[in-house]
Design a protein around this motif. Sequence first.
Motif, PDB file in Angstrom:
ATOM      1  N   LEU A 298      -4.191 -68.136  22.635  1.00  0.00           N
ATOM      2  CA  LEU A 298      -3.188 -68.977  21.981  1.00  0.00           C
ATOM      3  C   LEU A 298      -2.995 -68.651  20.507  1.00  0.00           C
ATOM      4  CD1 LEU A 298      -3.979 -72.459  23.591  1.00  0.00           C
ATOM      5  CD2 LEU A 298      -2.063 -70.925  24.076  1.00  0.00           C
ATOM      6  N   SER A 299      -3.703 -67.653  19.997  1.00  0.00           N
ATOM      7  CA  SER A 299      -3.535 -67.299  18.588  1.00  0.00           C
ATOM      8  C   SER A 299      -2.214 -66.561  18.374  1.00  0.00           C
ATOM      9  CB  SER A 299      -4.703 -66.437  18.131  1.00  0.00           C
ATOM     10  OG  SER A 299      -4.745 -65.224  18.861  1.00  0.00           O
ATOM     11  N   PRO A 300      -1.627 -66.713  17.186  1.00  0.00           N
ATOM     12  CA  PRO A 300      -0.380 -65.998  16.893  1.00  0.00           C
ATOM     13  C   PRO A 300      -0.638 -64.511  16.704  1.00  0.00           C
ATOM     14  CG  PRO A 300      -1.160 -67.112  14.934  1.00  0.00           C
ATOM     15  CD  PRO A 300      -2.083 -67.531  16.051  1.00  0.00           C
ATOM     16  N   LEU A 301       0.431 -63.731  16.699  1.00  0.00           N
ATOM     17  CA  LEU A 301       0.283 -62.295  16.491  1.00  0.00           C
ATOM     18  C   LEU A 301      -0.363 -61.994  15.147  1.00  0.00           C
ATOM     19  CD1 LEU A 301       3.526 -60.575  17.820  1.00  0.00           C
ATOM     20  CD2 LEU A 301       1.195 -60.293  18.658  1.00  0.00           C
ATOM     21  N   SER A 314       2.485 -67.466  20.678  1.00  0.00           N
ATOM     22  CA  SER A 314       1.109 -67.038  20.942  1.00  0.00           C
ATOM     23  C   SER A 314       1.082 -65.657  21.588  1.00  0.00           C
ATOM     24  CB  SER A 314       0.417 -68.040  21.868  1.00  0.00           C
ATOM     25  OG  SER A 314       0.980 -67.985  23.175  1.00  0.00           O
ATOM     26  N   ARG A 315      -0.080 -65.032  21.487  1.00  0.00           N
ATOM     27  CA  ARG A 315      -0.273 -63.757  22.163  1.00  0.00           C
ATOM     28  C   ARG A 315      -0.181 -63.926  23.674  1.00  0.00           C
ATOM     29  NH1 ARG A 315      -4.642 -60.299  18.569  1.00  0.00           N
ATOM     30  NH2 ARG A 315      -3.657 -60.742  16.547  1.00  0.00           N
ATOM     31  N   LEU A 321       5.692 -62.699  28.589  1.00  0.00           N
ATOM     32  CA  LEU A 321       7.047 -62.146  28.516  1.00  0.00           C
ATOM     33  C   LEU A 321       7.096 -60.700  28.994  1.00  0.00           C
ATOM     34  CD1 LEU A 321       8.297 -63.557  25.075  1.00  0.00           C
ATOM     35  CD2 LEU A 321       8.959 -64.331  27.367  1.00  0.00           C
ATOM     36  N   PHE A 322       6.124 -59.899  28.574  1.00  0.00           N
ATOM     37  CA  PHE A 322       6.135 -58.485  28.974  1.00  0.00           C
ATOM     38  C   PHE A 322       5.745 -58.317  30.430  1.00  0.00           C
ATOM     39  CE2 PHE A 322       6.535 -57.665  24.495  1.00  0.00           C
ATOM     40  CZ  PHE A 322       7.229 -56.473  24.450  1.00  0.00           C
ATOM     41  N   LYS A 323       4.813 -59.119  30.926  1.00  0.00           N
ATOM     42  CA  LYS A 323       4.446 -59.026  32.338  1.00  0.00           C
ATOM     43  C   LYS A 323       5.595 -59.473  33.237  1.00  0.00           C
ATOM     44  CE  LYS A 323       0.316 -57.332  32.235  1.00  0.00           C
ATOM     45  NZ  LYS A 323       0.016 -56.017  32.856  1.00  0.00           N
TER      46      LYS A 323
END
Length: 381
Positions: A298-301, A314-315, A321-323
């Motif tokens: 849940l941490s930001p980039l 979040s990461r 999104l990419f998956k």
Amino acid sequence: MATFPFQIKATEGAARTGTLTTPRGEIRTPAFMPVGTAGTVKALYMDQVKSAGADIILGNTYHLMLRPGAERVKRLGGLHSFAHWDGPMLTDSGGFQVWSLAQLRKMDANGVTFQSHIDGSTHRLTPARSIEIQADLLGADISMQLDECTNFPCTHKEAERSLTLSLDWGQRSLDAFGDRDSQTLFGIIQGSNFADLREQSAKGVVAQGFGGIALGGLAVGEGHEQMCATIDMTVPHLPNHLPRYVMGVGKPIDLVESVARGIDMFDCVLPTRSGRHGQAWTWAGPVNVKNAQFAEDLSPLDEGVDCPASSDYSRAYYHHLFKAGEYLGPMLLSWHNTAFFQSLMAEIRLSILEGRFEALRSELAVRWAATKSSPKAEPEA
């Protein structure tokens, strides 16, 4: 030809920070120029590019002359209006893209004939035609001379022939450019990785009287260490009063080390290309958001980058999104990467002003040493 005012505000060693003032606004240096290949910085709105901190973008002569056509762009108001960018714009000459076509081009003393990668149609690019496209049709604030890029590695004889041709084309580019009040033209140094040829080319380009100097023939597979060595052998032959531009560079470590050697301007497709493939560039090094370790992270980039794409998502969301193959993933990640590169340049500029650039350089080298952003972590190309 206009020579835009270039003011150096502070230096630390060879590193320097200042402003290049154009009729369309100031460019804070060192500057990283996002690449707008086809009149767009891929996946971004121009207001996102500007809010990320970019003062200038780059347009691509080769791609725009083929589609939609430079004459059409002119009829539609020029590239600034067409792309909705009101700041300074630099265009490349098309030489690098034509060089990359390999078997589809035929070079002669007056220019190059090539086949379009789009439809196979035949086109001719000369120094005068390149200037016409850049300055007259696209309306670039900064145009580049047409030059010939050499392969890496190449022989001393091949590099010497190429730089001689490029010097001739540089003069022809200047002649075609003529006297302009609101536009300028940069020359390009060639000579591969040979110190004597880099000196010969640098002295020749400087003597021709351009408004800025670019170091060409880099980002062609030579690797980080050779890139640094080539800059080292070239910069001592350049005047202090003109902006220096390394074309096609690069990774964050490349930018830092080039600034340390006195370079003022950069461009590269890396921020948006990485963004489309799931790689985030951060102050801690690169992050592949597709890796399973981020599925519930849940941490930001990167909270150290002042951009919504960096701090508001979040990461884990990026991983999803990419998956899932969602368009939003590449869009947000390209925005973050663009903002990170601008944040890096802003911190570099500030560190030079405050006399702590070498400390920043050392800190980043240590921080990135164990990541793929370090040149020592991967084989030289």
